[in-house]
Design a protein around this motif. Structure first.
Motif, PDB file in Angstrom:
ATOM      1  N   ARG A  76      -2.524  -0.151   9.286  1.00 17.19           N
ATOM      2  CA  ARG A  76      -1.791  -0.929   8.799  1.00 17.19           C
ATOM      3  C   ARG A  76      -0.842  -1.548   9.966  1.00 17.19           C
ATOM      4  O   ARG A  76      -0.661  -2.980   9.873  1.00 17.19           O
ATOM      5  CB  ARG A  76      -0.889  -0.215   7.754  1.00 17.19           C
ATOM      6  CG  ARG A  76       0.242  -1.096   6.936  1.00 17.19           C
ATOM      7  CD  ARG A  76       1.283  -0.351   5.961  1.00 17.19           C
ATOM      8  NE  ARG A  76       0.140   0.019   5.026  1.00 17.19           N
ATOM      9  CZ  ARG A  76      -0.223   1.544   4.887  1.00 17.19           C
ATOM     10  NH1 ARG A  76       0.513   2.208   5.441  1.00 17.19           N
ATOM     11  NH2 ARG A  76      -0.800   1.567   3.728  1.00 17.19           N
ATOM     12  N   ARG A 135      -6.283   0.389   1.204  1.00 15.81           N
ATOM     13  CA  ARG A 135      -4.765   0.046   0.817  1.00 15.81           C
ATOM     14  C   ARG A 135      -4.260  -0.362   1.987  1.00 15.81           C
ATOM     15  O   ARG A 135      -3.280  -1.236   1.924  1.00 15.81           O
ATOM     16  CB  ARG A 135      -3.949   1.266   0.087  1.00 15.81           C
ATOM     17  CG  ARG A 135      -4.356   1.842  -1.240  1.00 15.81           C
ATOM     18  CD  ARG A 135      -3.518   2.612  -1.923  1.00 15.81           C
ATOM     19  NE  ARG A 135      -4.082   3.261  -2.916  1.00 15.81           N
ATOM     20  CZ  ARG A 135      -4.864   4.383  -3.410  1.00 15.81           C
ATOM     21  NH1 ARG A 135      -4.974   5.161  -2.110  1.00 15.81           N
ATOM     22  NH2 ARG A 135      -5.161   4.596  -4.239  1.00 15.81           N
ATOM     23  N   ALA A 136      -4.426   0.103   3.159  1.00 15.88           N
ATOM     24  CA  ALA A 136      -3.621  -0.329   4.412  1.00 15.88           C
ATOM     25  C   ALA A 136      -4.384  -1.570   5.123  1.00 15.88           C
ATOM     26  O   ALA A 136      -3.917  -2.090   5.997  1.00 15.88           O
ATOM     27  CB  ALA A 136      -3.999   0.757   5.452  1.00 15.88           C
ATOM     28  N   ASP A 143      -6.976   5.221   1.053  1.00 16.95           N
ATOM     29  CA  ASP A 143      -5.717   4.981   1.578  1.00 16.95           C
ATOM     30  C   ASP A 143      -5.983   3.892   2.692  1.00 16.95           C
ATOM     31  O   ASP A 143      -5.170   3.158   3.050  1.00 16.95           O
ATOM     32  CB  ASP A 143      -5.078   6.070   2.242  1.00 16.95           C
ATOM     33  CG  ASP A 143      -4.587   7.342   1.217  1.00 16.95           C
ATOM     34  OD1 ASP A 143      -4.371   6.912  -0.037  1.00 16.95           O
ATOM     35  OD2 ASP A 143      -4.578   8.354   1.501  1.00 16.95           O
ATOM     36  N   TYR A 144      -6.937   4.302   3.329  1.00 21.10           N
ATOM     37  CA  TYR A 144      -7.492   3.187   4.312  1.00 21.10           C
ATOM     38  C   TYR A 144      -7.636   1.723   3.744  1.00 21.10           C
ATOM     39  O   TYR A 144      -7.300   0.679   4.482  1.00 21.10           O
ATOM     40  CB  TYR A 144      -8.802   3.535   5.300  1.00 21.10           C
ATOM     41  CG  TYR A 144      -8.529   4.352   6.191  1.00 21.10           C
ATOM     42  CD1 TYR A 144      -7.983   4.199   7.583  1.00 21.10           C
ATOM     43  CD2 TYR A 144      -8.572   5.738   5.868  1.00 21.10           C
ATOM     44  CE1 TYR A 144      -7.688   5.429   8.294  1.00 21.10           C
ATOM     45  CE2 TYR A 144      -8.472   6.905   6.920  1.00 21.10           C
ATOM     46  CZ  TYR A 144      -7.999   6.553   7.989  1.00 21.10           C
ATOM     47  OH  TYR A 144      -7.824   7.658   8.981  1.00 21.10           O
ATOM     48  N   ARG A 199      -3.064  -4.248  11.641  1.00 19.82           N
ATOM     49  CA  ARG A 199      -3.184  -5.266  10.919  1.00 19.82           C
ATOM     50  C   ARG A 199      -2.094  -6.362  10.930  1.00 19.82           C
ATOM     51  O   ARG A 199      -2.525  -7.497  10.513  1.00 19.82           O
ATOM     52  CB  ARG A 199      -3.695  -4.908   9.645  1.00 19.82           C
ATOM     53  CG  ARG A 199      -5.040  -4.652   9.190  1.00 19.82           C
ATOM     54  CD  ARG A 199      -5.678  -4.460   8.036  1.00 19.82           C
ATOM     55  NE  ARG A 199      -5.343  -5.550   7.265  1.00 19.82           N
ATOM     56  CZ  ARG A 199      -6.033  -6.711   7.063  1.00 19.82           C
ATOM     57  NH1 ARG A 199      -7.073  -6.706   7.870  1.00 19.82           N
ATOM     58  NH2 ARG A 199      -5.602  -7.778   6.397  1.00 19.82           N
ATOM     59  N   PRO A 247      -4.376   5.629   8.022  1.00 16.36           N
ATOM     60  CA  PRO A 247      -4.294   4.628   7.509  1.00 16.36           C
ATOM     61  C   PRO A 247      -2.537   3.992   8.320  1.00 16.36           C
ATOM     62  O   PRO A 247      -2.425   2.645   8.154  1.00 16.36           O
ATOM     63  CB  PRO A 247      -3.701   4.994   6.295  1.00 16.36           C
ATOM     64  CG  PRO A 247      -4.680   6.197   5.801  1.00 16.36           C
ATOM     65  CD  PRO A 247      -4.285   6.723   7.178  1.00 16.36           C
ATOM     66  N   ALA A 248      -1.835   4.731   8.572  1.00 14.79           N
ATOM     67  CA  ALA A 248      -0.415   4.040   9.116  1.00 14.79           C
ATOM     68  C   ALA A 248      -0.872   3.141  10.310  1.00 14.79           C
ATOM     69  O   ALA A 248      -0.466   2.021  10.530  1.00 14.79           O
ATOM     70  CB  ALA A 248       0.535   5.083   9.600  1.00 14.79           C
ATOM     71  N   TYR A 249      -1.736   3.553  11.127  1.00 20.44           N
ATOM     72  CA  TYR A 249      -1.947   3.070  12.196  1.00 20.44           C
ATOM     73  C   TYR A 249      -2.834   1.796  12.085  1.00 20.44           C
ATOM     74  O   TYR A 249      -2.505   0.654  12.662  1.00 20.44           O
ATOM     75  CB  TYR A 249      -3.011   3.917  13.380  1.00 20.44           C
ATOM     76  CG  TYR A 249      -3.489   3.276  14.595  1.00 20.44           C
ATOM     77  CD1 TYR A 249      -2.746   2.904  15.656  1.00 20.44           C
ATOM     78  CD2 TYR A 249      -4.728   2.893  14.822  1.00 20.44           C
ATOM     79  CE1 TYR A 249      -2.990   2.082  16.540  1.00 20.44           C
ATOM     80  CE2 TYR A 249      -5.157   1.943  15.718  1.00 20.44           C
ATOM     81  CZ  TYR A 249      -4.316   1.804  16.738  1.00 20.44           C
ATOM     82  OH  TYR A 249      -4.730   0.938  17.830  1.00 20.44           O
TER      83      TYR A 249
END
Length: 214
Positions: free
Chosen positions: A144, A171-172, A168-169, A147, A140-142
């Motif tokens: 986010r 949310r990202a 979580d994805y 995006r 998810p960090a990647y």
């Protein structure tokens, strides 16, 4: 036939079936549909995939969108479309598939990883861009981070997406998620556990629904 957008509007997840045989595919699709999943991809690497897509297209439960995955060339795109697939998925940016799909009028979820590939997929006509393999790039960090400069490109992470991390994805910023092994498990095997599949599918639905309605 239900479109991909309609299906993802009800449940933002695509179930990926990749199996050693297509014999159990109908039972897997039925189990997923009963749990509430609305979009299913059958990869063309599965023996008998085209015949299975044809059979399923004529007997799908209402509200299910059926697609073909691992589409690698124009011929594969045509064959999958003629078999009854309502959307196509590629593992990478493949202009021949995008062009052929455009001629056929069938949406493509085009695989990409880097920002350059994501932009190429989008400008090449991809309906959605599959970020693959998402988990290997930081999850998810990647997504986010990508995006940030590309907020208007609809992304669908796949590749190692676990049931308990799917929300979580979203949310990202993901448009939807796509899950293969972590969701399907051994259910597509001859002696696979469909009960466990139903449990995982319901858990996925619960997690996504809880987020959507939060």
């Amino acid at each position: 036939m239900t479109t991909l957008d309609e299906a993802l509007g009800r449940c933002p997840a695509i179930a990926i079936i990749r199996a050693r045989s297509s014999d159990r595919v109908p039972a897997v699709v039925e189990t997923l549909a009963e749990a509430g999943l609305t979009a299913v991809e059958l990869t063309l690497t599965t023996p008998g995939a085209l015949d299975a897509i044809t059979a399923l297209a004529g007997s799908l439960p209402a509200g299910i969108a059926l697609g073909a995955g691992t589409v690698l060339d124009a011929a594969g795109a045509t064959d999958a479309y003629r078999a009854g697939a309502s959307f196509l998925i590629t593992p990478a940016v493949l202009p021949a598939v995008l062009d052929q799909a455009g001629d056929l009028g069938v949406p493509v979820v085009c695989g990409a990883l880097t920002p350059t590939e994501i932009i190429a997929a989008h400008t090449g006509g991809a309906h959605l861009v599959k970020v693959f393999p998402a988990d290997a790039m930081g999850g998810p960090a990647y997504l986010r981070a990508v995006r940030g400069p590309l907020p208007d490109i609809p992304l669908v992470p796949t590749g190692g997406v676990a049931v308990d991390r799917a929300a979580d994805y979203l949310r990202a910023g993901a448009r939807a998620v796509a899950l293969g092994g972590p969701l399907i498990g051994d259910a597509a095997d001859d002696d696979g556990d469909l009960t466990a599949l139903a449990r995982r599918a319901r858990e996925l639905i619960d997690r996504l629904t809880e987020l959507i309605h939060a």
